[in-house]
Design a protein around this motif. Structure first.
Motif, PDB file in Angstrom:
ATOM      1  N   UNK A   1      -9.238 -11.220   6.389  1.00  0.00           N
ATOM      2  CA  UNK A   1      -9.060  -9.684   7.170  1.00  0.00           C
ATOM      3  C   UNK A   1      -7.895  -9.449   7.873  1.00  0.00           C
ATOM      4  N   UNK A   2      -7.580 -10.363   8.797  1.00  0.00           N
ATOM      5  CA  UNK A   2      -6.390  -9.989   9.597  1.00  0.00           C
ATOM      6  C   UNK A   2      -4.900 -10.547   8.706  1.00  0.00           C
ATOM      7  N   UNK A   3      -5.053 -11.585   8.213  1.00  0.00           N
ATOM      8  CA  UNK A   3      -3.872 -11.704   7.007  1.00  0.00           C
ATOM      9  C   UNK A   3      -3.579 -11.044   6.319  1.00  0.00           C
ATOM     10  N   UNK A   4      -4.454 -10.422   5.434  1.00  0.00           N
ATOM     11  CA  UNK A   4      -4.345  -9.322   4.290  1.00  0.00           C
ATOM     12  C   UNK A   4      -4.114  -8.229   4.969  1.00  0.00           C
ATOM     13  N   UNK A   5      -4.589  -7.518   6.233  1.00  0.00           N
ATOM     14  CA  UNK A   5      -4.083  -6.483   6.994  1.00  0.00           C
ATOM     15  C   UNK A   5      -2.354  -6.496   7.166  1.00  0.00           C
ATOM     16  N   UNK A   6      -2.000  -7.653   7.623  1.00  0.00           N
ATOM     17  CA  UNK A   6      -0.399  -7.927   7.937  1.00  0.00           C
ATOM     18  C   UNK A   6       0.218  -7.872   6.799  1.00  0.00           C
ATOM     19  N   UNK A   7      -0.292  -8.454   5.645  1.00  0.00           N
ATOM     20  CA  UNK A   7       0.219  -8.168   4.119  1.00  0.00           C
ATOM     21  C   UNK A   7       0.397  -6.614   3.860  1.00  0.00           C
ATOM     22  N   UNK A   8      -0.625  -5.875   3.909  1.00  0.00           N
ATOM     23  CA  UNK A   8      -0.580  -4.590   3.813  1.00  0.00           C
ATOM     24  C   UNK A   8       0.435  -3.861   4.532  1.00  0.00           C
ATOM     25  N   UNK A   9       0.553  -4.136   5.913  1.00  0.00           N
ATOM     26  CA  UNK A   9       1.536  -3.471   6.768  1.00  0.00           C
ATOM     27  C   UNK A   9       2.770  -3.797   6.281  1.00  0.00           C
ATOM     28  N   UNK A  10       3.149  -5.062   5.852  1.00  0.00           N
ATOM     29  CA  UNK A  10       4.653  -5.370   5.702  1.00  0.00           C
ATOM     30  C   UNK A  10       4.944  -5.224   4.291  1.00  0.00           C
ATOM     31  N   UNK A  11       4.096  -5.491   3.134  1.00  0.00           N
ATOM     32  CA  UNK A  11       4.417  -5.323   1.876  1.00  0.00           C
ATOM     33  C   UNK A  11       4.323  -3.944   1.181  1.00  0.00           C
ATOM     34  N   UNK A  12       3.238  -3.072   1.745  1.00  0.00           N
ATOM     35  CA  UNK A  12       3.278  -1.852   1.071  1.00  0.00           C
ATOM     36  C   UNK A  12       4.437  -1.019   1.290  1.00  0.00           C
ATOM     37  N   UNK A  13       5.051  -1.083   2.308  1.00  0.00           N
ATOM     38  CA  UNK A  13       6.249  -0.313   2.126  1.00  0.00           C
ATOM     39  C   UNK A  13       7.325  -0.787   1.117  1.00  0.00           C
ATOM     40  N   UNK A  14       7.134  -1.920   0.342  1.00  0.00           N
ATOM     41  CA  UNK A  14       8.054  -2.443  -0.391  1.00  0.00           C
ATOM     42  C   UNK A  14       7.546  -1.829  -1.899  1.00  0.00           C
ATOM     43  N   UNK A  15       6.518  -0.948  -1.947  1.00  0.00           N
ATOM     44  CA  UNK A  15       6.184  -0.224  -3.285  1.00  0.00           C
ATOM     45  C   UNK A  15       7.257   0.765  -3.658  1.00  0.00           C
ATOM     46  N   UNK A  16       7.542   0.867  -4.686  1.00  0.00           N
ATOM     47  CA  UNK A  16       8.460   1.780  -5.387  1.00  0.00           C
ATOM     48  C   UNK A  16       7.995   3.241  -5.197  1.00  0.00           C
ATOM     49  N   UNK A  17       9.159   3.931  -4.886  1.00  0.00           N
ATOM     50  CA  UNK A  17       8.750   5.433  -4.395  1.00  0.00           C
ATOM     51  C   UNK A  17       9.149   6.278  -5.842  1.00  0.00           C
ATOM     52  N   UNK A  18       8.361   7.276  -6.088  1.00  0.00           N
ATOM     53  CA  UNK A  18       8.681   8.224  -6.972  1.00  0.00           C
ATOM     54  C   UNK A  18       8.338   7.930  -8.451  1.00  0.00           C
ATOM     55  N   UNK A  19       7.582   6.591  -8.599  1.00  0.00           N
ATOM     56  CA  UNK A  19       7.187   6.099  -9.755  1.00  0.00           C
ATOM     57  C   UNK A  19       5.724   5.334  -9.425  1.00  0.00           C
ATOM     58  N   UNK A  20       5.094   4.965 -10.603  1.00  0.00           N
ATOM     59  CA  UNK A  20       3.932   4.359 -10.463  1.00  0.00           C
ATOM     60  C   UNK A  20       4.054   2.829  -9.962  1.00  0.00           C
ATOM     61  N   UNK A  21       3.168   2.793  -8.931  1.00  0.00           N
ATOM     62  CA  UNK A  21       3.151   1.105  -8.407  1.00  0.00           C
ATOM     63  C   UNK A  21       1.682   0.986  -8.101  1.00  0.00           C
TER      64      UNK A  21
END
Length: 232
Positions: A105-125
């Protein structure tokens, strides 16, 4: 992954595990995939879910190599030095509860917090986390496995909540919690032996096909490898 842009880029966290390794291998074999970054405790950069700084540092190191169109978190802990699945309330202990939540839970939460902003904008991800059907509250008919069930149920809530926020800036993104089924892996081996489920390559293929077909309106959902939408 036909639904992602040509020359898409992928990150697999937990690539040293059975399912994560199989997913990384299949993505690497996809001619439409420009890059697969396979992360683990021993990669460069390294990601250790028990060390929050490593998660933040890895995300920072990879930000300039994007955009990233597919991020998969293929990790989980069922047994460890603190114990295994509890059959009854009397088996609960604080150390195993804490360890389960730290990894699931906690580790994955931090992955979401730090890696979700890396997803592409304006196209499918796509952003997927490996959950488990036993984390479904509505499907819990047998009881037991307290720490694992609770930590995966909490992961599902984090994923669902993150999907609402991510949709505001990346409306084409899909975040999904995935149940891979029973797979031949180190996680399953202590219970019925090493060969109790499907091969990791088969599970990885099913999960990638499932992700490929999900639409933005499916974001935040909890899905089984066979396409079934699971109850919370």
């Amino acid at each position: 992954m036909q639904s992602l842009p040509t020359a898409y880029r992928a990150i697999v966290i937990g690539a040293s595990g059975a399912i994560g390794g199989a997913m990384a291998a299949q993505l690497s074999a996809d001619p439409r995939c420009a890059e697969v970054c396979a992360l683990s405790r021993h990669s460069d950069p390294a990601v250790d879910l028990d060390a929050g700084r490593s998660i933040a540092s890895a995300a920072q190191a990879l930000a300039h190599r994007g955009p990233w169109h597919l991020i998969v978190l293929a990790t989980g802990m069922l047994c460890g030095p603190t114990g295994g699945p509890e059959k009854r309330l009397a088996d609960l202990n604080a150390a195993h509860l804490a360890a389960s939540f730290a990894t699931n839970t906690i580790g994955p939460a931090l992955v979401l917090a730090h890696f979700a902003p890396l997803l592409a904008r304006g196209e499918r991800s796509l952003f997927a986390v490996l959950s488990a059907k036993v984390g479904s509250i509505g499907d819990n008919r047998l009881g037991g496995w307290y720490s694992y069930r609770a930590s995966k149920a909490a992961l599902n809530m984090l994923l669902k909540t993150a999907s609402i926020e991510v949709a505001r800036t990346r409306p084409q993104a899909v975040l999904a919690a995935l149940h891979p089924g029973t797979v031949d892996s180190a996680l399953s081996a202590p219970f019925r032996g090493a060969q109790i489920g499907r091969p990791p390559a088969e599970a990885a293929h099913d999960l990638l096909v499932l992700l490929d077909g999900l639409q933005p309106e499916d974001s935040g959902g909890f899905w089984a490898y066979d396409g079934q939408c699971l109850p919370w």
